[in-house]
Scaffold this motif. Structure first.
Motif, PDB file in Angstrom:
ATOM      1  N   PHE A   1      19.572  17.899  46.090  1.00 31.66           N
ATOM      2  CA  PHE A   1      18.625  17.232  45.214  1.00 31.66           C
ATOM      3  C   PHE A   1      19.376  16.249  44.340  1.00 31.66           C
ATOM      4  O   PHE A   1      20.411  16.580  43.781  1.00 31.66           O
TER       5      PHE A   1
ATOM      6  N   ILE B   1      18.803  26.631  56.236  1.00 35.42           N
ATOM      7  CA  ILE B   1      18.132  25.703  55.336  1.00 35.42           C
ATOM      8  C   ILE B   1      19.172  25.136  54.382  1.00 35.42           C
ATOM      9  O   ILE B   1      19.913  25.877  53.747  1.00 35.42           O
TER      10      ILE B   1
ATOM     11  N   LEU C   1      17.089  21.562  58.410  1.00 40.22           N
ATOM     12  CA  LEU C   1      16.338  22.790  58.644  1.00 40.22           C
ATOM     13  C   LEU C   1      16.666  23.302  60.036  1.00 40.22           C
ATOM     14  O   LEU C   1      16.728  22.517  60.981  1.00 40.22           O
TER      15      LEU C   1
ATOM     16  N   LEU D   1      23.370  19.366  42.883  1.00 37.51           N
ATOM     17  CA  LEU D   1      22.431  20.432  43.156  1.00 37.51           C
ATOM     18  C   LEU D   1      22.284  20.671  44.643  1.00 37.51           C
ATOM     19  O   LEU D   1      21.564  19.953  45.326  1.00 37.51           O
TER      20      LEU D   1
ATOM     21  N   TYR E   1      16.606  15.590  57.291  1.00 36.74           N
ATOM     22  CA  TYR E   1      15.504  14.823  56.701  1.00 36.74           C
ATOM     23  C   TYR E   1      15.951  14.173  55.405  1.00 36.74           C
ATOM     24  O   TYR E   1      16.938  14.606  54.790  1.00 36.74           O
ATOM     25  N   THR E   2      15.239  13.158  55.005  1.00 27.33           N
ATOM     26  CA  THR E   2      15.410  12.528  53.700  1.00 27.33           C
ATOM     27  C   THR E   2      14.031  12.279  53.100  1.00 27.33           C
ATOM     28  O   THR E   2      13.147  11.753  53.776  1.00 27.33           O
TER      29      THR E   2
ATOM     30  N   VAL F   1      15.664  14.077  48.003  1.00 29.53           N
ATOM     31  CA  VAL F   1      16.066  15.334  48.610  1.00 29.53           C
ATOM     32  C   VAL F   1      16.538  15.033  50.025  1.00 29.53           C
ATOM     33  O   VAL F   1      15.816  14.407  50.800  1.00 29.53           O
TER      34      VAL F   1
ATOM     35  N   PHE G   1      21.531  23.608  47.747  1.00 29.43           N
ATOM     36  CA  PHE G   1      20.990  24.925  48.044  1.00 29.43           C
ATOM     37  C   PHE G   1      21.172  25.177  49.526  1.00 29.43           C
ATOM     38  O   PHE G   1      20.858  24.323  50.344  1.00 29.43           O
TER      39      PHE G   1
ATOM     40  N   MET H   1      19.524  21.964  51.366  1.00 27.19           N
ATOM     41  CA  MET H   1      18.892  20.894  50.603  1.00 27.19           C
ATOM     42  C   MET H   1      19.872  20.384  49.583  1.00 27.19           C
ATOM     43  O   MET H   1      20.594  21.162  48.977  1.00 27.19           O
TER      44      MET H   1
END
Lengths: 378, 378, 378
Positions: free
Chosen positions: B29, B25, B67, B16, B74-75, B63, B18, B27
């Motif tokens: 998942f 951005i 950004l 997954l 980030y985590t 996740v 995005f 991400m």
């Protein structure tokens, strides 16, 4: 396919789905919430409010899917509200509701490894998103066997190309969702179902109300038995902690019938225990529910997707605990507006509770109740 | 890229993902769960079961992403099971496992701000999704420094275009995931790693077993030190609460070698404390583990993706706490079937635990153990 | 559209959005985290650290969307950190923050059913993701009415095609997020707002700082009142449990003004109670905050998206509880770098706390404080 709690929802799902380009990973993501405003009266004679039941009853997120191929599937369900966490009984924030892997050896036979519902009474196995009243019955509340960690096996087949049967078995820890470890007193559960008129449309034997409006009559009978050896909790897999372990035996028999918008279902449960009362060091007693009960529900779905339903529930504790819990009956009427099947619905229920078989309004313990609930999910 | 706990998983992820249309951005998942059935015997002579370990051991959602640009990543990792919540030690539902922001000043240098793992012993920093046995060793359990909130810095570079080295440092609260605030007794951690034969393929120095089947031999040495000033918990960042604060010093040395399906790893940890026993007002004692231990693991991966692994662990408490905890050794054998790398695997482990160096089956405290575990995740 | 806590974020969202092909299902998914390093000094004279405030302050996931049509929308927000769980006050892991369904009868009138923020003081209704300091004021902390379960109604309209007004009302349980049920002592809240210069751009009346740089001056006045009948918690919907129920009345008045990068906001709150002190069986006392306070903030946003802000807060307990809590003032300066609006920002705050109106550094109770916070979210 309806949401059901014995297999992942893999078909016909409309919402958040993800599939990898090579089709080896599939996930669908769902959430739902139930919010309610309910109240109970002080007694049968007056409508003064004893207590409001006003809260987000359920808020859950669920992921179903498969990995490598549809033969290897899984269900994860997380529950976030205080009541769903089973916090008040266990003192632990039990967020994980389902975490189970399924392997299909054949299209008719699969095993499950992990945490999910036991094949107990029908109303409990029925997802809480597929109910026609805001709550399950008092019979279910007293004697259901809920979820448990372990191994389950499911087999289904047909006789004479029409009669469908299901056989289900489970060996599990017996202490429910909260357990991190357990002694060698496990729980053993078996269940069989017979559908003499063939399979329900869209797995409707595990969904309340005839939202499908079955064109031909459909019927399912189920019987089951569960033995929970040396459990430490009052309800086996659920309930408060006891001061001595007990062994519970629970017998289930249920049926559901649907035809052209009509649905009727009944379930009888009986539980025995080797020890009805447990005592702590200071002599304080805790009792283990044992007894029997019967729940019946009848409903009709109008063409505008309003449903009228009536319920009669009877719960009778055995003699050995009647000092602590009385025989109770509840008569309940419900109106449900289905906006998007069971996924978005509004429910209004009103009920009258009768203690010790005395219907009179001034009988001690009798009371009126009502609840308005909205369910919203994808 | 493997999952690792010192940097977000941004590359080669299959599942997954995005990304916003302007690529500012990103991400991904993921989730994973580990379910197990394990048991310990009553003693070394009999196979009677003392206790089952039967549960969803881990259920996590993660996740990773960035950004504005990949420099700011980030985590987030959430853990939902009872044991992952660290509830039994702290009385708090610690759901947040990682919540950390990374900023890459250069490709070789980044800092982390937030909650994630400290650069302690290799097996602990190794994600629990990348282990070849169901659990980490008893050496790790006694002396690892887990996760902590604060600032961490990571630098890596090469010598002579081949030899890779890593330098890591952290200043953190010292009280672990549960802390809301802390006194001025912080924790200071440093670690260095040297890879004389160059980088492992696909970051395999933080993944157990040689699933990559390294074509050339690869080796990493690591040494580290952590000082936790006036912590209030028995293990520094983890463990039960003490009645007086203690200062812990922990020394780490470890190595991992991989070549053509073979993997060998070893780690030595030593811990000292300024106070081994703490007492409450009524004189009840709690002890702080201090001592040393060594863990070694050797494995070979067959072409059918079955792996055989052997482990020997030795844990020796210092004299000052031997009234409460004995020297222990565990010999363990494991078979793992990797279905989809570490993401989907089945593991069967059997072990024998030896107390006080006495291998005899009838030695008090000795016991057999075994566990079957399935890991499934994306 | 900014994130706001009285309606789902349905417009102009950039991130994870899902819409079914027939547009009957829409979801957007967001997360955000706030991590901080803060400290307080022992007193006003020295910079010795009394306590660090070092933690993941917030980690939240949020889903907004609609079902069947935008008239039926919802917001779900989950909070995972210890402080967000409200665990230390209630002993329960309150993960659900918002779970609310909105129905728009007309574009100007909607009702909400479920759990979300009450229409109390402006700074509280302002999302914590839209603040210009790391924390809300001490005035808000002492007297806000937080979230509650029940029914809310919102109406807005215009006068003379320019002046905007909002009317809001709520009937709720009065016991906040933790409540599973409640007695018939409910909470009643009303609030009105007047925007004589027209609506703020992009709903900026519920976002701190003038990030939009309003081209014309914008102003909003608000007044409100809440009566919480027989609540069992010290702050009504929040706070510790009391030994006797109390009835709280809270009065709110606030204003916000923005123009060309300047923002000024003020809020005054006053609370009275029918019982200031409650006692348990052993005579131990708990006090209920009652008194008044004023908070003012002034800020200017430079063209490089650095903002300078100053805050002055004054909180004055009534005479009946001054044995337990003193009058306090805080003067605070803040610098914020907005990297991606309020979604990604870095904040540095420094403050001086004054007890009993005595500004001198050596006054008992005075202290310095500071905090660095990073917010990151989508």
């Amino acid at each position: 396919q309806r949401e059901r709690d014995e297999f992942p929802t893999l078909k016909n799902f409309k919402g958040l789905q993800f599939k990898s380009s090579d089709s080896t990973i599939y996930m669908n993501f769902r959430f739902r919430m139930q919010s309610r405003i309910g109240a109970y009266t002080i007694d049968g004679n007056s409508l003064g409010i004893r207590e409001f039941d006003v809260r987000v009853r359920r808020l859950r997120m669920r992921v179903d899917g498969y990995l490598t191929s549809p033969k290897l599937s899984y269900t994860i369900q997380l529950a976030f509200t205080r009541s769903d966490q089973d916090f008040d009984d266990t003192g632990v924030a039990n967020i994980v509701r389902d975490a189970v892997i399924f392997y299909n050896f054949t299209p008719n036979f699969y095993v499950a490894f992990g945490l999910n519902k036991l094949p107990g009474n029908r109303q409990r196995v029925n997802s809480s998103s597929q109910l026609q009243f805001a709550d399950r019955s008092i019979v279910n509340a007293a004697m259901n066997i809920d979820r448990d960690f372990g191994i389950k096996a499911y087999y289904q087949n047909k006789i004479a190309d029409k009669v469908v049967y299901h056989l289900k078995g489970a060996i599990t820890t017996g202490e429910g969702r909260v357990a991190n470890n357990t002694d060698d007193g496990l729980a053993y559960t078996v269940r069989g179902e017979l559908l003499p008129l063939g399979a329900f449309t869209d797995e409707g034997d595990y969904s309340e109300g005839d939202l499908i409006r079955e064109q031909k009559p459909k019927l399912s009978f189920g019987v089951g038995y569960s033995k929970n050896v040396r459990t430490t909790r009052s309800g086996g897999q659920i309930g408060f902690y006891l001061d001595q372990p007990v062994t519970l035996q629970t017998y289930f028999a249920d049926a559901i019938f649907k035809y052209e918008g009509w649905a009727y279902q009944a379930e009888y449960i009986k539980r025995s225990t080797n020890l009805a009362l447990t005592y702590d060091d200071e002599g304080d007693v805790k009792y283990v529910f044992n007894g029997q009960g019967l729940n019946q529900q009848l409903s009709y779905l109008f063409n505008n997707n309003y449903e009228l339903a009536a319920r009669y529930s009877w719960l009778s504790p055995n003699q050995n605990i009647q000092l602590y819990q009385q025989e109770a009956e509840i008569v309940e009427l419900g109106v449900t507006k289905y906006i998007h099947q069971h996924r978005i619905k509004m429910q209004l229920n009103a009920n009258y509770q009768i203690e010790q078989g005395m219907f009179a309004l001034d009988n001690e313990g009798n009371r009126w109740g009502g609840v308005f609930q909205i369910e919203l999910g994808i």
